[in-house]
Scaffold this motif. Structure first.
Motif, mmCIF file in Angstrom:
data_model
loop_
_atom_site.group_PDB
_atom_site.id
_atom_site.type_symbol
_atom_site.label_atom_id
_atom_site.label_comp_id
_atom_site.label_asym_id
_atom_site.label_seq_id
_atom_site.Cartn_x
_atom_site.Cartn_y
_atom_site.Cartn_z
ATOM 1 N N UNK A 49 0.962 -1.106 -0.040
ATOM 2 C CA UNK A 49 0.012 -0.175 -0.031
ATOM 3 C C UNK A 49 0.869 1.351 -0.124
ATOM 4 N N UNK A 50 0.773 1.977 -1.177
ATOM 5 C CA UNK A 50 1.800 3.213 -1.051
ATOM 6 C C UNK A 50 1.146 4.091 -2.279
ATOM 7 N N UNK A 51 1.342 5.545 -1.983
ATOM 8 C CA UNK A 51 1.093 6.396 -3.067
ATOM 9 C C UNK A 51 2.238 6.347 -4.167
ATOM 10 N N UNK A 52 1.907 6.720 -5.682
ATOM 11 C CA UNK A 52 2.800 6.732 -6.523
ATOM 12 C C UNK A 52 2.957 8.238 -6.375
ATOM 13 N N UNK A 53 4.318 8.674 -6.339
ATOM 14 C CA UNK A 53 4.615 9.985 -6.453
ATOM 15 C C UNK A 53 5.221 10.418 -7.648
ATOM 16 N N UNK A 54 5.975 9.483 -8.252
ATOM 17 C CA UNK A 54 6.639 9.863 -9.744
ATOM 18 C C UNK A 54 6.965 8.617 -10.281
ATOM 19 N N UNK A 55 6.743 8.677 -11.583
ATOM 20 C CA UNK A 55 7.132 7.655 -12.484
ATOM 21 C C UNK A 55 8.163 8.023 -13.636
ATOM 22 N N UNK A 56 9.347 7.715 -13.836
ATOM 23 C CA UNK A 56 10.293 8.072 -14.643
ATOM 24 C C UNK A 56 10.502 6.932 -15.759
ATOM 25 N N UNK A 66 -2.170 5.160 -6.597
ATOM 26 C CA UNK A 66 -1.514 4.242 -5.303
ATOM 27 C C UNK A 66 -1.621 2.891 -6.099
ATOM 28 N N UNK A 67 -0.688 2.092 -5.234
ATOM 29 C CA UNK A 67 -0.868 0.601 -5.257
ATOM 30 C C UNK A 67 -1.456 0.151 -3.904
ATOM 31 N N UNK A 68 -2.167 -1.099 -4.345
ATOM 32 C CA UNK A 68 -3.197 -1.526 -3.053
ATOM 33 C C UNK A 68 -2.664 -3.055 -2.783
ATOM 34 N N UNK A 69 -1.570 -3.626 -3.709
ATOM 35 C CA UNK A 69 -1.222 -4.993 -2.967
ATOM 36 C C UNK A 69 0.055 -4.827 -3.738
ATOM 37 N N UNK A 119 0.404 -4.172 -11.110
ATOM 38 C CA UNK A 119 0.920 -3.407 -12.353
ATOM 39 C C UNK A 119 0.959 -1.831 -12.149
ATOM 40 N N UNK A 120 2.217 -1.319 -12.564
ATOM 41 C CA UNK A 120 2.384 0.278 -12.445
ATOM 42 C C UNK A 120 2.416 0.663 -13.983
ATOM 43 N N UNK A 121 3.282 -0.199 -14.861
ATOM 44 C CA UNK A 121 3.734 0.380 -16.174
ATOM 45 C C UNK A 121 3.853 -0.936 -16.965
ATOM 46 N N UNK A 122 3.840 -0.638 -17.990
ATOM 47 C CA UNK A 122 4.302 -1.676 -19.180
ATOM 48 C C UNK A 122 5.208 -1.337 -20.091
ATOM 49 N N UNK A 123 6.411 -2.087 -20.530
ATOM 50 C CA UNK A 123 7.299 -1.764 -21.404
ATOM 51 C C UNK A 123 6.869 -2.553 -22.847
ATOM 52 N N UNK A 124 6.900 -2.092 -23.999
ATOM 53 C CA UNK A 124 6.452 -2.758 -25.268
ATOM 54 C C UNK A 124 7.636 -2.552 -25.889
#
Length: 782
Positions: A48-55, A92-95, A99-104
């Motif tokens: 359980x956490x807030x997502x503050x940044x994705x780079x 936020x993530x809850x478990x 999944x946060x992101x995906x690379x193709x």
């Protein structure tokens, strides 16, 4: 009684040769050529956490990478019963592992390399790993937006709490019932989470072409439901239902894990960002454990009052379900159990509270038995304990309380006809219940255990099935349905039903796997309902085709329709024994008339089935007044076990199980389901257990540490018994039974261990270690 030639026969599976020869293609076997792209999923390392940044900048520089997508690209939620889930995590993530992101990328290696370079910053939040902690007054909210989520009208979420749904039953006068009781037993039972352990991994390939057409190939129990959820979730992008096509190849095991939508929506969404390219998302064994549905855990508090003769006077059942981070499907497990937690008993005074509770563990969802295994572990343990306390035989106390046709269920509807009493008697006779069993040596203790079981299909009241049936020039038949064969023999049973109506041999009938563009609607292959629901649709389609055939012959041959019938693939006439018209002579090209013209044309049957008496409209405070369940399948089972008094290891000597399936369309397939369900049940009660650490991370997501039985652990003897008391609206009287066969295994083995050792273990699994420690504690007390 109607004489049947195809139904009731143990026909060889129509897909058997294809599968045993290796010719059957599964999703991962499909070829998509050099344009195929690969997606690698970036997962969160917090429960359980807030997502503050994705780079994603470094990941995008890796050669072969086409794009990186995140929740910002798809700010859409979805869900079958409640729209509380997101394609990718939003704020936020809850478990742990969400999944946060995906690379193709153009290769799996490039996608994996780039995924490791995605940088995500988090602000940890308080996590909750236990359902009882989640309902404490000071518990943090896992879904602050619960009150705004869309949901089906028969769900009752509790805003500003972690209770996503509360199903209540109030029947009779419970307080009076307990006051009248001579004996009341009050106790708590716990059942942990479990994994499905299907052989085939989840896999999905999606392609969004330049015409705006989205096609998804998926290992699925639910192609039409997936199409619906994909279209609804992606509607903001202009995608409509007729733009979405789902193709379901063969499935290598499901047990509920491939129902609804989990990872498949990732492929569907990602494909919209790489137009014209197929994109593959493939789980591995580890993800199969922690990022698909898990079986819900439960803490069950049960209070049962009885008279001295064992007759039940009152029941109060509180069930606290660990439904995980998202309950879009799992909440219906909670609902189903809330409606049925009296078990297969006549209970005039009942109070049931079934709570669907958010936690920061992976999402719970459908699993074989759909919650019934879990609550019956406690209820059937309770019945055994009460019987022994009162000095009543455990089989006899069940006979005295068993529900009968016409008795009222927990929600006030009448019980359907069933062979429950026949099942009890058949099992007691086969297990030789009244005869003692002897240990093989001084270090062994042996015991017997008994259990009843029941289960209703848990599905919306407007669930429907449909079938197209078409003849070919040689009078062979293609059946187009959208149920899935996940090992239970669905394809074969549908062919047998059509064969029975049309008298065409099975060798000339193909039942096709679903393609939502071609095959008509089926809700899902879940709830053990497709033999009943889709079987009715196939029967109606075959009857429709038969009517067309007989109408055509009647009007072209000047014969009364009521004198015509089908036999051995031909039309015959009761008044003209010599009359015979082979189907292959006219089902496509028609019948030529004396003037040279033709009548008829291709024969195509259509069948649709919906249980029009089902309704969820009831008082939400009592659940009285509705008819949410179409029927119950019931049965009985017993076991003989031997326990090593030094090591605690349990050996199952014999299991007998009788199930009333209404009518066994294919008896060998029914026996196979009984045997398979028993073995899966043994696995859950004696071996399997998910382990999580203090962070909410699963510690044993593999078959090295997550124990399932081998061939050495199988019972010495399994005796399947088929009971047939016809379901009035079932095809030839049939009702489903695929899930039911594992339901009684946990309580009857727990009861047998108690009989052998005098130990009542109230938490699953009942491992050798747990038994050994309990024996040591018992000996210390002495």
């Amino acid at each position: 009684m109607e004489k049947l030639h195809a139904v009731g026969q143990s026909a060889v599976r129509v897909d058997g040769k294809e599968k045993v020869s290796g010719a059957a293609l599964f999703t991962d076997d499909l070829e998509f050529g050099p344009d195929l792209l690969y997606a690698e999923i970036v997962e969160g390392p917090h429960a359980h956490a807030m997502i503050t940044k994705i780079d994603t900048s470094e990941a995008e520089k890796v050669p072969g990478v086409l794009c990186v997508v995140t929740g910002r690209d798809f700010p859409y939620n979805f869900g079958l019963y409640m729209k509380d889930r997101f394609i990718f995590a939003q704020d936020r993530v809850r478990f742990f592992g969400e999944q946060i992101a995906a690379v193709v990328a153009r290769s799996p290696a490039a996608a994996k390399k780039a995924a490791r370079l995605v940088r995500v910053s988090y602000k940890p939040l308080p996590k909750i790993l236990n359902p009882l902690d989640a309902i404490e007054g000071d518990a943090s909210l896992i879904h602050p937006g619960l009150k705004s989520y869309e949901h089906v009208p028969w769900f009752f979420p509790q805003p500003d709490t972690n209770i996503a749904h509360h199903r209540k039953i109030r029947k009779g006068d419970v307080e009076k019932g307990f006051a009248e009781a001579d004996h009341v037993l009050d106790d708590t039972y716990e059942v942990p989470r479990y994994a499905h352990c299907a052989i085939e991994y989840h896999a999905a390939v999606a392609k969004y072409d330049h015409s705006g057409r989205l096609t998804v190939w998926a290992s699925s129990q639910s192609p039409h439901t997936q199409r619906n959820l994909f279209a609804n979730a992606l509607a903001p992008m202009g995608i409509r239902h007729n733009d979405v096509r789902v193709i379901a190849p063969h499935v290598g095991g499901g047990f509920g894990s491939k129902a609804g939508v989990t990872m498949e929506i990732l492929a569907a969404a990602i494909a919209t960002r790489v137009k014209g390219h197929p994109v593959k998302v493939m789980w591995n064994r580890e993800r199969e454990f922690y990022n698909t549905y898990q079986r819900l855990g439960v803490v069950a508090r049960l209070r049962l009052g009885v008279k001295k003769d064992g007759r039940i006077t009152a029941l109060h059942h509180e069930l606290y379900w660990d439904a995980g981070a998202y309950v879009e499907y799992g909440a219906n497990v909670v609902n189903a159990v809330g409606l049925s937690a009296i078990g297969p008993y006549r209970v005039e005074n009942a109070s049931i509270d079934s709570y669907c509770i958010y936690t920061n563990l992976p999402p719970g969802g459908p699993y074989r038995g759909f919650g019934y295994s879990e609550f019956l572990f406690g209820l059937e343990s309770h019945m055994e304990r009460i019987a022994r306390h009162l000095g009543i035989d455990p089989v006899e106390i069940r006979r005295r309380n068993a529900i009968k046709a016409g008795d009222l269920t927990a929600y006030g509807a009448k019980m359907n006809p069933s062979g429950l009493m026949q099942a009890i008697d058949a099992v007691a006779k086969e297990i030789r219940w009244d005869e003692p069993v002897l240990p093989g040596n001084d270090e062994e203790a042996v015991g017997k255990g008994f259990s009843l079981f029941w289960k209703a299909p848990a599905m919306p009241p407007n669930t429907s099935s449909s079938c197209f049936l078409k003849f070919n020039e040689d009078a062979s038949i293609n059946i187009l349905v959208s149920g899935m064969d996940i090992g239970q023999g669905f394809l074969t049973v549908m062919a047998q039903i059509a064969s029975e109506v049309l008298t065409v041999p099975l060798s000339k009938i193909r039942t096709e796997n679903p393609d939502t563009d071609r095959n008509p609607y089926e809700w899902q292959t879940v709830a053990s309902h497709v033999t009943w629901g889709c079987g009715n649709a196939v029967k109606l389609a075959a009857q429709d085709a038969r009517n067309q055939v007989l109408d055509l012959v009647s009007r072209t041959q000047n014969l009364p329709k009521d004198t015509l019938y089908l036999a051995e693939g031909s039309v015959r006439c009761v008044t003209k024994p010599s009359f015979r018209m082979a189907l292959e002579d006219f089902v496509i090209h028609g019948i030529q008339m004396p003037d040279g013209t033709f009548r008829g044309g291709p024969i195509m049957g259509r069948g649709v089935f919906m249980p029009e008496y089902a309704t969820t409209k009831a008082d939400p405070e009592t659940s009285q007044g509705g008819h949410p369940n179409v029927h119950y399948t019931v049965g009985a089972a017993a076991a003989i076990v031997a326990v090593d008094k030094k090591t605690g290891k349990v050996k199952v000597r014999k299991i007998v199980e009788a199930v009333d399936c209404g009518k066994a369309i294919n008896p060998d397939l029914v026996r196979g389901q009984i045997t398979g369900g028993i073995l899966q049940g043994i696995s859950t009660v004696l071996y399997e257990e998910m382990k999580f650490d203090h962070r909410g991370k699963m510690l044993n997501p593999n078959f090295t540490d997550y124990k399932i039985p081998t061939s050495l652990d199988l019972p010495d003897e399994v005796v399947p018994i088929i009971i047939e008391v016809a379901e009035p609206d079932g095809p030839y009287g049939a009702r489903g039974m695929g899930e039911h066969t594992m339901i009684p295994v946990a309580p009857m083995i727990a009861n047998a261990i108690d009989d052998a050792l005098g130990l009542r273990i109230k938490t699953m699994p009942i491992t050798a270690e747990k038994i050994c420690l309990a024996l040591l504690k018992k000996n210390e007390v002495r």
